[in-house]
Design an enzyme around this catalytic site. Structure first.
Site, mmCIF file in Angstrom:
data_model
loop_
_atom_site.group_PDB
_atom_site.id
_atom_site.type_symbol
_atom_site.label_atom_id
_atom_site.label_comp_id
_atom_site.label_asym_id
_atom_site.label_seq_id
_atom_site.Cartn_x
_atom_site.Cartn_y
_atom_site.Cartn_z
ATOM 1 N N ASP A 89 0.858 -1.177 0.000
ATOM 2 C CA ASP A 89 0.000 0.000 0.000
ATOM 3 C C ASP A 89 0.894 1.227 0.000
ATOM 4 O OD1 ASP A 89 -2.280 1.508 -0.019
ATOM 5 O OD2 ASP A 89 -2.348 1.661 2.158
ATOM 6 N N ASP A 271 -8.483 -6.899 1.089
ATOM 7 C CA ASP A 271 -7.520 -7.019 2.183
ATOM 8 C C ASP A 271 -8.197 -6.408 3.383
ATOM 9 O OD1 ASP A 271 -6.935 -4.061 1.382
ATOM 10 O OD2 ASP A 271 -5.998 -4.362 3.329
ATOM 11 N N CYS A 309 -13.284 -26.674 10.689
ATOM 12 C CA CYS A 309 -12.017 -26.117 10.201
ATOM 13 C C CYS A 309 -10.880 -27.111 10.398
ATOM 14 C CB CYS A 309 -11.710 -24.830 10.964
ATOM 15 S SG CYS A 309 -10.144 -24.062 10.491
ATOM 16 N N CYS A 311 -7.555 -26.016 10.150
ATOM 17 C CA CYS A 311 -6.334 -25.206 10.278
ATOM 18 C C CYS A 311 -5.457 -25.795 11.382
ATOM 19 C CB CYS A 311 -6.689 -23.750 10.591
ATOM 20 S SG CYS A 311 -7.066 -23.431 12.329
ATOM 21 N N CYS A 314 -7.022 -25.408 14.852
ATOM 22 C CA CYS A 314 -8.215 -26.224 15.101
ATOM 23 C C CYS A 314 -7.896 -27.724 15.102
ATOM 24 C CB CYS A 314 -9.306 -25.899 14.089
ATOM 25 S SG CYS A 314 -10.081 -24.295 14.383
ATOM 26 N N HIS A 340 -5.934 -19.184 12.956
ATOM 27 C CA HIS A 340 -7.254 -19.663 12.551
ATOM 28 C C HIS A 340 -7.980 -18.661 11.662
ATOM 29 C CE1 HIS A 340 -11.270 -21.178 12.341
ATOM 30 N NE2 HIS A 340 -11.664 -19.970 12.672
#
Length: 379
Positions: A89, A271, A309, A311, A314, A340
């Site tokens: 940015d 984003d 989930c 991930c 998790c 997560h």
RNA sequence: GUGGGUAUGGCUUAGUAGGUUAAAGCGUCGGAUUGUGGUCCCGAAGAUCGUGGGUUCGAUUCCCACUACCCACC
């Protein structure tokens, strides 16, 4: 550069080709402002979190450690050890977020460093030079992000200045990309549409900048104070004027529901700090809605944060453990929660792409746009 | 057993030299968070002030007894 694969209504499924690899669209960029995801998550972790693109910030990296240092270290990719695409940015958002510490002039913006008060100047050329030294995949034009609501007169004159700055950005970027010492001579440059909540100004601006032939088109200055319905309305009005053959980026947005609604309106890129910031504040996004990890009812809950989930957090830890870490003030709490939430956002984009591939996005939107905004109900 | 001390929301405490809606922190619950100046910010619920009696127009506050806990000494 951008390949449109298929559409469903205004929603688009495509691929953005870059020197750092192809990116399936729509996608969500993981915010790493100072070349680090807040919450002690590194690029080693990002590889496991299905991150497609990292987003870093010109203003912050210019202050610390300085773009010369990053350049000397071989560019941002080497510096943070991330070989996939990076978007930087431009510092335009800091014109908004650090409004008490800056003065805007035609030539650019004079900041007082939020760290030590030191004066620094960032104009369109400086922003391009910094981003060029950082060597990001995609550079953003230097703009002014105006707060909402703002007086129409001010917005109009600000947008006109942002347009003049865009021309200077484009010229400077072309010059930089022609230099042999430039790290990434294929660096892309995206324009940013502004105009506050005034659709006429928005549309006029988009018409002007689309003629300027940038690599992508962002809609900025949204989710900065206006109601969500107003943001959707602006998208409805302005996106139809964005080029079809270029990626569209809705900057700084947003909630899972905002993203689904953005895709529905033809946006390809997003984003937001929300997955990481909310995670650090114990707010967890799940496929059954929003979970507050510190709630007492999870004190002996053996289930993972998100039962749907897979991930790393998790797969390995219970709600009871995560809650304990938060209550005990352990930094690991934030880290696991950020892991997560980022994985959740990245999976959300996978599933949006998949739904578009299967012509099932409308169905997906109808189910998840409302569901993901609600509090979890799985007791 | 003797002496002393303390009993105030779930927890730790403040307070009233007796007087209308008893304070704070933590905890609980809720809200906020959108191109990161946020271990943050905002709000709500929650206490018949250990029990029983007494003095008083009026007691969480003073007195007595009881109970519980703490400390010291035997």
């Amino acid at each position: 550069m951008f390949t449109l694969i298929k559409t469903e209504g205004a929603a688009r499924r495509g691929v953005l080709h870059t020197v750092h690899g192809d990116i399936q669209t729509p996608f969500f960029m993981n915010v790493a402002t100072a070349a680090a995801i807040k919450g002690a998550v590194s690029c080693m972790d990002l590889r496991e979190l299905k991150t497609r693109v990292a987003l870093c910030n010109t203003y912050h990296l210019h202050l610390r450690p300085g773009s010369e240092i990053v350049y000397k270290m071989g560019g941002l990719h080497k510096f943070m050890n991330w070989d996939k695409p990076i978007l930087t940015d431009s510092g335009g958002f800091q014109v908004f977020s650090l409004s008490k510490l800056r003065k805007i002039k035609e030539e650019g913006v004079y900041f007082a460093s939020h760290i030590d008060g030191k004066r620094l100047f960032i104009g369109p050329e400086e922003s391009m030079q910094i981003q060029s030294r950082l060597g990001s995949t995609i550079a953003m034009a230097f703009d002014e992000c105006v707060e909402n609501p703002a007086p129409e007169d001010y917005v109009r004159s600000s947008v006109e200045r942002t347009t003049r700055w865009l021309a200077r950005c484009k010229e400077e970027m072309a010059r930089l990309n022609s230099l042999p010492e430039t790290l990434n001579r294929d660096q892309l440059l995206f324009a940013i549409n502004q105009g506050g909540t005034y659709d006429k100004i928005r549309i006029e601006h988009m018409k002007i900048i689309r003629e300027m032939e940038l690599d992508g088109y962002a809609v900025g200055g949204l989710a900065v104070g206006e109601p969500t319905e107003v943001m959707y309305h602006i998208l409805d009005e302005v996106i139809p004027y964005a080029p079809v053959d270029k990626p569209r980026y809705l900057m700084g947005v947003g909630t899972p529901s905002n993203i689904i609604e953005g895709v529905y309106r033809g946006v390809d890129m997003f984003d937001c700090v929300m997955p990481s910031r909310n995670a650090r504040h114990a707010t967890i996004f799940t496929w059954r809605g929003i979970l507050h990890a510190t709630n007492e009812r999870y004190k002996d809950d053996p289930r993972p944060m998100d039962t749907e989930c897979d991930c790393p957090a998790c797969r390995n830890f219970s709600r009871a453990y995560i809650r304990h870490l938060f209550k005990a003030g352990e930094q690991l709490a934030g880290r696991l929660a950020v892991i997560h939430n980022l994985y959740f956002y990245n999976t959300l984009m996978d599933r949006i792409c998949e739904a578009l591939d299967n012509g099932a996005f409308t169905e997906f939107r109808n189910k998840y746009s409302p569901l993901l905004a609600e509090k979890i109900t799985d007791d």
